[in-house]
Design a protein around this motif. Structure first.
Motif: not given
Length: 412
Positions: A209-210, A212-213
């Motif tokens: 997963t990102d 920052k998201e």
């Protein structure tokens, strides 16, 4: 003297049926392949509703049946199908339901599973509407690339037993703590099955997963689960952390009307109803983390939405969760950290709120949604950022057992 009838004990249901059906069409489960769909297509296996029977209904191929039914095999081999799970994760058990298939059910079956990355799957022909058909040579060739005959066995060859006409459930536990994405259901040699349920919990690959998201940390698709609640008269709280937008009021959590409401309702200066009682549900997050945004969707709830709600969070180890389930979540108040104070809700819309943890930066493992005084919610989304505190929750251990309240299973 006439003997008095003996008191019958209620049937024993396995604990795993309290979990999500990972193969259901309602969460994105899909039939990729079936050897034969002559009397009824394999897609019926994944319907979310219970099977039913139409006594006088026939198709051009034979009796109409609400399930998957293959032709009476006259060639060597046996029938089987491949299912892509809508929710990928750890499987705890299966329900092979042969309701209404009294003289034509599959007498034996086995279940295999595999973990296939999406980008490694071969291109398979679209099935379309199937009835009175068998798999083509092209379909057999495409599915052979999966080598599904070599997949891991979660349930070896087992006999199926008929029960009551409209309730013939055959339950099989699964004890392999591994992530699965696809199922092969084998029937020997042919016949019919009404429904096929794959119960378990989602498991997300968090490393991909990102960072920052903001992610929904409570969704059932990633491993979130309801571990306690006060009331579920018209719908189970697990529904509100389900996949996608709610399809109807039946796809949400609805409580009974509280009987302790005062005869005449009043509210305070902030518009909050002055009532003594409330209803609540506790959820274990799919991953410990910091919640930054809260979505409480009351879609479809127009005349029975809650007046207001509150959200709290806490950190618990796996053993502490087990203890709290036994105590019906009588957790000391100081353990809960306020994420959203008592806040008015609007009907039939998605209510968006920022969590107090933006300032507090509290990591939590569990969240408690309180609704006042009663009513229904269609979806709960807790968006935020996962934390490395996940070491508190060793994921290789089996999911803890649930305490079962009266009426729990009938409201699933």
């Amino acid at each position: 003297m006439v003997d008095c009838p003996k008191e019958r004990k209620p049937p024993r249901f396995p604990d795993f049926i309290q979990l999500i059906d990972m193969a259901s069409e309602s969460v994105g489960g899909k039939i990729l392949f079936a050897t034969d769909d002559f009397f009824a297509p394999a897609e019926n296996l994944l319907k979310s509703d219970a099977p039913h029977f139409k006594e006088h209904e026939y198709t051009e191929f034979g009796k109409w049946m609400d399930g998957w039914e293959t032709r009476w095999r006259r060639i060597p081999g046996h029938d089987w199908c491949i299912i892509k799970l809508g929710i990928q994760g750890i499987i705890r058990g299966f329900d092979v339901d042969i309701s209404y298939f009294e003289g034509n059910y599959a007498p034996r079956m086995s279940i295999q599973a595999a973990n296939y990355p999406e980008d490694k799957l071969p291109e398979l022909p679209e099935r379309g509407l199937r009835l009175g058909t068998a798999a083509t040579a092209e379909e057999f060739e495409a599915i052979s690339e999966l080598k599904s005959e070599n997949w891991n066995y979660l349930v070896p060859l087992a006999e199926l037993q008929p029960g009551k006409r409209g309730s013939s459930h055959n339950y099989f536990p699964a004890n392999v703590n591994q992530r699965w994405t696809h199922i092969r259901l084998n029937i020997f040699p042919d016949g019919g099955i009404a429904r096929f349920r794959v119960y378990g919990t989602g498991q997300k690959n968090w490393t991909a997963t990102d960072p920052k998201e903001a992610l929904d940390l409570v969704t059932i698709a990633s491993g979130g689960v309801c571990v306690g609640f006060s009331n579920s008269y018209f719908g189970h709280p697990n529904n509100i952390i389900g996949v996608g937008i709610a399809k109807s009021i039946a796809d949400g959590w609805t409580t009974a009307r509280r009987l302790d409401r005062p005869p005449v309702l009043e509210r305070d200066e902030n518009g909050i109803l002055l009532v003594p009682g409330c209803e609540w549900a506790v959820f274990r997050l799919a991953h410990p983390g910091v919640i930054t945004q809260i979505e409480i969707d009351t879609k479809y709830f127009k005349g029975n939405f809650p007046d207001n709600c509150q959200l709290d969070g806490c950190i618990l180890t796996s053993q502490e969760e087990v203890d709290m389930i036994k105590q019906n979540w009588a957790l000391p108040d100081h353990k809960w950290k306020l994420l959203l104070p008592a806040t008015k809700l609007l009907p039939n819309q998605n209510n968006l709120f920022d969590s107090l943890t933006l300032e507090l930066q509290d990591v939590i493992t569990h969240a408690r949604l309180t609704i006042v005084p009663d009513g229904g919610v269609s979806r709960l989304r807790l968006k935020g950022f996962p934390s490395s505190i996940c070491l508190l929750w060793p994921r290789e251990k089996p999911t803890s057992r649930f305490s079962v309240k009266p009426g729990f299973r009938t409201n699933l």
